[in-house]
Every structure is written in structure tokens, then in C-alpha cells.
Design a protein around this motif. Structure first.
Motif, mmCIF file in Angstrom:
data_model
loop_
_atom_site.group_PDB
_atom_site.id
_atom_site.type_symbol
_atom_site.label_atom_id
_atom_site.label_comp_id
_atom_site.label_asym_id
_atom_site.label_seq_id
_atom_site.Cartn_x
_atom_site.Cartn_y
_atom_site.Cartn_z
ATOM 1 N N ARG A 152 3.793 -2.993 7.436
ATOM 2 C CA ARG A 152 4.033 -4.259 8.127
ATOM 3 C C ARG A 152 5.529 -4.428 8.320
ATOM 4 O O ARG A 152 6.325 -4.097 7.443
ATOM 5 C CB ARG A 152 3.461 -5.451 7.346
ATOM 6 C CG ARG A 152 1.950 -5.422 7.187
ATOM 7 C CD ARG A 152 1.381 -6.808 6.966
ATOM 8 N NE ARG A 152 1.405 -7.598 8.192
ATOM 9 C CZ ARG A 152 1.083 -8.904 8.238
ATOM 10 N NH1 ARG A 152 0.750 -9.543 7.135
ATOM 11 N NH2 ARG A 152 1.106 -9.556 9.372
ATOM 12 N N PHE A 153 5.915 -4.991 9.468
ATOM 13 C CA PHE A 153 7.321 -5.115 9.832
ATOM 14 C C PHE A 153 7.693 -6.599 9.853
ATOM 15 O O PHE A 153 7.301 -7.323 10.754
ATOM 16 C CB PHE A 153 7.578 -4.536 11.229
ATOM 17 C CG PHE A 153 7.093 -3.130 11.413
ATOM 18 C CD1 PHE A 153 7.970 -2.066 11.313
ATOM 19 C CD2 PHE A 153 5.757 -2.871 11.692
ATOM 20 C CE1 PHE A 153 7.528 -0.766 11.498
ATOM 21 C CE2 PHE A 153 5.303 -1.574 11.871
ATOM 22 C CZ PHE A 153 6.195 -0.515 11.765
ATOM 23 N N ALA A 167 13.250 -4.385 6.119
ATOM 24 C CA ALA A 167 12.379 -5.344 5.463
ATOM 25 C C ALA A 167 10.946 -5.153 5.940
ATOM 26 O O ALA A 167 10.687 -4.795 7.089
ATOM 27 C CB ALA A 167 12.850 -6.765 5.740
ATOM 28 N N GLY A 168 10.002 -5.391 5.044
ATOM 29 C CA GLY A 168 8.600 -5.251 5.393
ATOM 30 C C GLY A 168 7.784 -4.834 4.195
ATOM 31 O O GLY A 168 8.270 -4.799 3.056
ATOM 32 N N CYS A 169 6.528 -4.520 4.420
ATOM 33 C CA CYS A 169 5.628 -4.079 3.368
ATOM 34 C C CYS A 169 5.376 -2.585 3.489
ATOM 35 O O CYS A 169 5.101 -2.084 4.583
ATOM 36 C CB CYS A 169 4.304 -4.836 3.435
ATOM 37 S SG CYS A 169 4.469 -6.578 2.979
ATOM 38 N N TYR A 170 5.461 -1.897 2.369
ATOM 39 C CA TYR A 170 5.334 -0.448 2.326
ATOM 40 C C TYR A 170 4.225 -0.059 1.353
ATOM 41 O O TYR A 170 4.027 -0.709 0.327
ATOM 42 C CB TYR A 170 6.637 0.205 1.862
ATOM 43 C CG TYR A 170 7.805 0.044 2.809
ATOM 44 C CD1 TYR A 170 8.197 1.090 3.637
ATOM 45 C CD2 TYR A 170 8.514 -1.154 2.863
ATOM 46 C CE1 TYR A 170 9.287 0.945 4.497
ATOM 47 C CE2 TYR A 170 9.592 -1.310 3.717
ATOM 48 C CZ TYR A 170 9.965 -0.255 4.533
ATOM 49 O OH TYR A 170 11.032 -0.401 5.391
ATOM 50 N N GLY A 220 -1.339 -6.945 4.350
ATOM 51 C CA GLY A 220 -2.117 -6.335 5.419
ATOM 52 C C GLY A 220 -3.155 -5.363 4.913
ATOM 53 O O GLY A 220 -3.431 -4.345 5.539
ATOM 54 N N ILE A 221 -3.755 -5.680 3.750
ATOM 55 C CA ILE A 221 -4.750 -4.792 3.150
ATOM 56 C C ILE A 221 -6.104 -5.490 3.166
ATOM 57 O O ILE A 221 -6.184 -6.719 3.273
ATOM 58 C CB ILE A 221 -4.370 -4.384 1.711
ATOM 59 C CG1 ILE A 221 -4.232 -5.616 0.806
ATOM 60 C CG2 ILE A 221 -3.074 -3.584 1.722
ATOM 61 C CD1 ILE A 221 -3.937 -5.277 -0.640
ATOM 62 N N PRO A 222 -7.201 -4.737 3.059
ATOM 63 C CA PRO A 222 -8.542 -5.335 3.158
ATOM 64 C C PRO A 222 -8.800 -6.397 2.082
ATOM 65 O O PRO A 222 -8.213 -6.358 0.997
ATOM 66 C CB PRO A 222 -9.476 -4.132 2.983
ATOM 67 C CG PRO A 222 -8.651 -2.941 3.332
ATOM 68 C CD PRO A 222 -7.254 -3.271 2.934
ATOM 69 N N ASP A 223 -9.703 -7.311 2.389
ATOM 70 C CA ASP A 223 -10.024 -8.391 1.461
ATOM 71 C C ASP A 223 -10.631 -7.879 0.163
ATOM 72 O O ASP A 223 -10.525 -8.536 -0.880
ATOM 73 C CB ASP A 223 -11.002 -9.372 2.118
ATOM 74 C CG ASP A 223 -10.372 -10.126 3.278
ATOM 75 O OD1 ASP A 223 -9.131 -10.176 3.328
ATOM 76 O OD2 ASP A 223 -11.119 -10.641 4.123
#
Length: 505
Positions: A402-403, A386-389, A486-489
Motif C-alpha cells: 500500500r502506498f 511511506a506505506g505498508c510492506y 490491505g489484508i483479508p478480513d
């Protein structure tokens, strides 16, 4: 008044959903003012396309045109409501079932269709010829003599009736209108080759001239894209699909109900301008940290490469069936997908070149896919943590950035929709809006959302073919998406597509 942000970026900031303000801006809908999803003409010559859906007729040219229009934007269901009205569904999904896009056809003059302007009427599956004049030269002029129109006899034109979406989604409707248009363009690209056409996408045109050509006022309804229909299905794409508009930094203080109109006017093209030199696409390595988990989805075994492709059946029969039965999923069970299912969905979406053997278009036109990035939030995929890829299409790899299991956060950022919580995976399409505007001006905002819509439609159809559930989401808390991924604004979130196991019944 000079501003620090171009109007497209200002619009994007102003139309973000935020948990602190969304409830305050909400309003109850006046259902008596709900717009009709169909446009009518009082006069014209009608061409009934329904007879050419019958198998015993031997008129292939009419059959090809009839099926292309049906599969691209035709009606697939008529569902009665408690109030006595009906909800209509089409092959292309639309936010809120509002269908802001209209589909027109321009004929240069063929054995089937005399020269003139035609409107596709999905409720009757007919073409209505509302202007019987030679207007191909005007089309070529409006498209700056695009080479795709030189030897072509037919062109499809999409338009937007802005109020249909703005009635419900207010200023944010502009995003949804172009996502919906992207769904429609995706269907055309997928249905075309089996029915004798190669669509060439044209997004760089004079808005004023195209609106005049179709007798549109440009304010309540306006042209959004053009597709030249080449009668050679395997022809290669040529000519620029996208041209830049100016960038507007001088705009007044805008009320919320002025934003949509202001951005549309700012993103118009008056005269052809050169496209800045194309930069190599380095996006796939943007999230390539040395120690991040990398999961390859590529099958390097040549003998088993077919296993990573979806089979669309003989003569694409399964594709046509999928286009006609496509529905947006309303609820998921929360069960896991398999890694192979996720791989098949992503492969079909990003690698059309591997489907030429099945007769599909191997190089469908987009405006500029190098500007689009793809992230996958995994909540339940067998064999995948699980997480963001980050998904790197060229490498066919998922790179974990992200984990964590983000189910509750995903539920929240999707405006509390259970789809976000119960889906096995969510696919996010994003873009560096600053880089896009530097290349295409404020018109980049249109291009980005139409490209994201096309990708979303391919995700839709791949999932349906695998008997999975899928639903696109255009409403989300923008800044919270960036935080979770978890990416830039400054990375603009364009679209979310949920994937999972659908509840039955």
C-alpha cells in the motif's frame, strides 16, 4: 449446539476492539482488587540465588542457573508510586505491568537441586522447593514421553494466573497472557546458551496431568508451556514442539466473562494426537505482486555480512545488559529511523542462525513460525517510501502493498495512543487463523500468540541495543488494522510492535 466457527475463531471475533463498542464495554477499575504480581508459598525450602550473581564466587553451575532465571524473568526495577506502593519491572515486558506468567522448575535430581518442584520467586531471586518428591516420570508421562526430557535433568514450566490480566483486560486477557508468555520464552532462548543450557520447547502436553503435577486447579492458574533444559548448549532441537487439540464447534451461547475459560478448556489436550503433515512455507510469496516495490535487506557481500548483524559483545555481555535495562518506550519524537536500523532489527528477529558465531542459539524453538506473517507500516524510515510492506523473511525483502503515509490511521487504530502516530515504523504479526486451527485445533490460538510474543521480544531487544525506542501494543482496533494493511478480513492480527526514536527524559 453446532456452530459455523470453531471456538478459537469465535473467541477472536468476540474479543475484537471496535470503535463503536469499545467505550460502551469499558469499565472503571477497582484498584482495591488489583492482583499482586507475585505468588507466595507458606512452606518450602528456599534456595537463595543472589550470592551467585557475585563475580568473585567460583560455583559455575549455581551461577548459570541464577543468571538464567534473572535474565529470563527477574526484577529489574522497583519504582515507588504516589500511593506508597511500588511498580515492579522485569526483564520480560507485560501488558499493564500485570505479569500473569509464573515460572516453575522441575528437577530430576541433580548435585545442585534435589528432585522436586520449585517455584521461582523474582521479588527475592530465590527458588522455593515446595514439593520434595521424584516427579520426573510424571512429567514425562504428561508430555507424552517427549524425547527432549530423556537425558535432561531440569525443566522450566510457565503457568498463567488468569485473573491478573482479566482484572484489567477482561476476556481479551487470554491474548495478552500468551503474548507475555512468549516474551518470557524469548528471554529463555536468548539467555540460555551463555549459561550452559539448550532449551527445548514443549507445547503439546496433557493439561490435566501437568496441572496436577504442579498442584494447580487448572482454572485460576494453569500450565502454558514447558522447556526442557539440555545441559549441552549447542544441541540440536528434536521432538515436536506443538501437538493439536480438538476443534470445538459445539459450545453454548457464552457471556463475555465466560469466553476466556471456555477457550482455555477447549484448547486442552487429553491424549496425544498426530500432527497433520507439515506443508511447505509459501507465505513469503503471498504478497509478491509483479509491479510492487521490492526492497532487499540482504547483504550479499560476504566480506561485509557482519554489518547486517547486531554485535552483542564479548560473551554476550551486551545482550545481558540489554535484557536488564529493557524498558517499553512511552513516547517517540516522530523522527525517522534509518533503513539500516530497520534492517538490523528485522535480521536479528528472523535470522538467529546468523548469530551462532556470537554464541547465541541459532535455532530457537517456536511452535510454528510458518503460520506467522509480518507486515511493516512505515511512517518515517530514511530511504524507504511511506506505506505498508510485507516482510518476506527468507528473501529478506520488504514488498510494498500500500502506498500512503498512514500516521493518522495508525494513531487511530492503536486506540489513539500517540505511540502509533509518532513511531517511525510499526511491525504487525498476523496469522491465517483458519489454517492454524486446521493444523493444531483450538490450541493453535495459544501457539500463535506465544510465537508472536517471542518475535516481539527479539524486536524489543534489538531496538534497545541500537539505542532506539520500542513498545508492544496488544490493544488495537482489529478490523481497522486489516483495512489499513490491505489484508483479508480472515487474517487475525496478533501483535503490534512500535519502533522509533525515543523522547529523552
Amino acid at each position: 449446539m453446532s456452530r459455523s466457527l470453531p471456538l478459537s475463531a469465535h473467541y477472536h471475533q468476540r474479543t475484537k476492539y471496535d470503535p463503536q463498542t469499545l467505550s460502551k464495554r469499558g469499565k472503571s477499575l477497582d484498584w482495591s482488587q488489583q492482583p499482586s504480581p507475585f505468588k507466595g508459598y507458606k512452606i518450602g525450602t528456599s534456595y537463595d540465588l543472589k550470592p551467585y550473581l557475585e563475580l568473585d564466587r567460583n560455583e559455575p553451575q549455581w551461577e548459570n542457573l541464577s543468571y538464567l532465571l534473572l535474565l529470563s524473568y527477574g526484577l529489574t526495577a522497583k519504582i515507588p508510586t504516589f500511593g506508597g506502593d511500588f511498580v515492579y519491572l522485569r526483564t520480560a515486558p507485560s501488558a499493564g505491568g500485570l505479569y500473569p506468567a509464573e515460572l516453575y522448575l522441575i528437577s530430576r535430581g541433580t548435585e545442585l537441586l534435589p528432585a522436586g518442584l520449585y517455584h521461582y520467586q523474582p521479588q527475592t531471586h530465590t527458588l522455593l522447593r515446595f514439593w520434595d518428591n521424584h516427579c520426573w516420570v510424571d512429567l514425562q508421562e504428561a508430555c507424552f514421553r517427549h524425547p527432549a526430557l530423556e537425558k535432561t535433568q531440569l525443566a522450566l514450566v510457565t503457568t498463567a494466573i488468569f485473573y491478573r490480566s482479566a482484572w484489567r483486560y477482561e476476556a481479551r486477557a487470554y491474548r495478552r497472557i500468551f503474548l507475555d508468555t512468549g516474551h518470557l520464552l524469548g528471554n529463555v532462548n536468548l539467555a540460555a546458551t551463555a549459561h550452559g543450557f539448550r532449551p527445548h520447547l514443549i507445547g503439546g502436553f496433557s493439561d490435566r496431568l501437568m496441572n496436577q503435577l504442579l498442584y494447580l486447579d487448572g482454572e485460576t492458574e494453569a500450565v502454558t508451556s514447558i522447556m526442557a533444559l539440555n545441559p549441552q548448549p549447542q544441541a540440536t532441537s528434536h521432538g515436536k514442539t506443538a501437538l493439536p487439540s480438538p476443534v470445538s464447534f459445539n459450545y453454548p451461547d457464552l457471556a463475555e466473562d465466560e469466553l476466556l475459560k471456555a477457550l482455555h478448556e477447549a484448547s486442552m489436550i487429553q491424549a496425544k494426537a498426530p500432527v497433520p503433515p507439515h506443508q511447505p512455507n509459501l507465505l513469503e510469496d503471498k504478497y509478491n505482486f509483479p509491479f510492487c516495490l521490492k526492497v532487499s535487506l540482504a547483504n550479499t557481500d560476504a566480506e561485509n555480512r557482519y554489518r547486517q548483524r547486531i554485535d552483542w559483545g564479548e560473551d554476550q555481555e551486551d545482550l545481558e545488559e540489554t535484557l536488564l535495562k529493557r524498558r517499553s518506550t512511552r513516547a517517540y519524537t516522530g523522527e525517522d529511523l534509518t533503513l539500516e536500523e530497520l534492517q538490523l532489527i528485522l535480521h536479528f528477529t528472523y535470522h538467529p542462525e546468523d548469530y551462532g558465531e556470537q554464541g547465541l542459539l541459532g535455532d530457537p524453538d517456536y511452535f510454528d513460525l510458518s503460520l506467522i506473517e509480518t507486515f511493516v507500516a512505515v511512517s518515517g524510515v530514511e530511504g524507504l517510501e511511506a506505506g505498508c510492506y510485507y516482510y518476506a523473511p527468507k528473501a529478506q525483502a520488504l514488498r510494498q502493498i500500500r502506498f500512503k503515509n498512514f500516521r493518522e490511521e495508525l494513531h487511530y487504530l492503536c486506540l489513539g495512543q500517540d505511540l502509533g502516530r509518532d513511531a517511525a515504523a510499526l511491525v504487525f504479526h498476523t496469522a491465517d487463523l483458519g489454517a492454524a486451527v486446521s493444523r493444531y485445533g483450538d490450541r493453535a490460538y495459544r501457539y500463535l500468540h506465544m510465537d508472536a510474543g517471542q518475535l516481539g521480544q527479539r524486536l524489543n531487544l534489538a531496538a534497545i541495543q541500537l539505542d532506539l525506542g520500542v513498545s508492544g501494543i496488544g490493544g488495537f482496533f482489529d478490523d481497522q488494522v486489516n483495512e489499513v494493511l490491505g489484508i483479508p478480513d480472515d487474517e487475525a492480527v496478533l501483535y503490534v510492535t512500535t519502533l522509533g526514536v525515543p523522547e529523552q527524559g
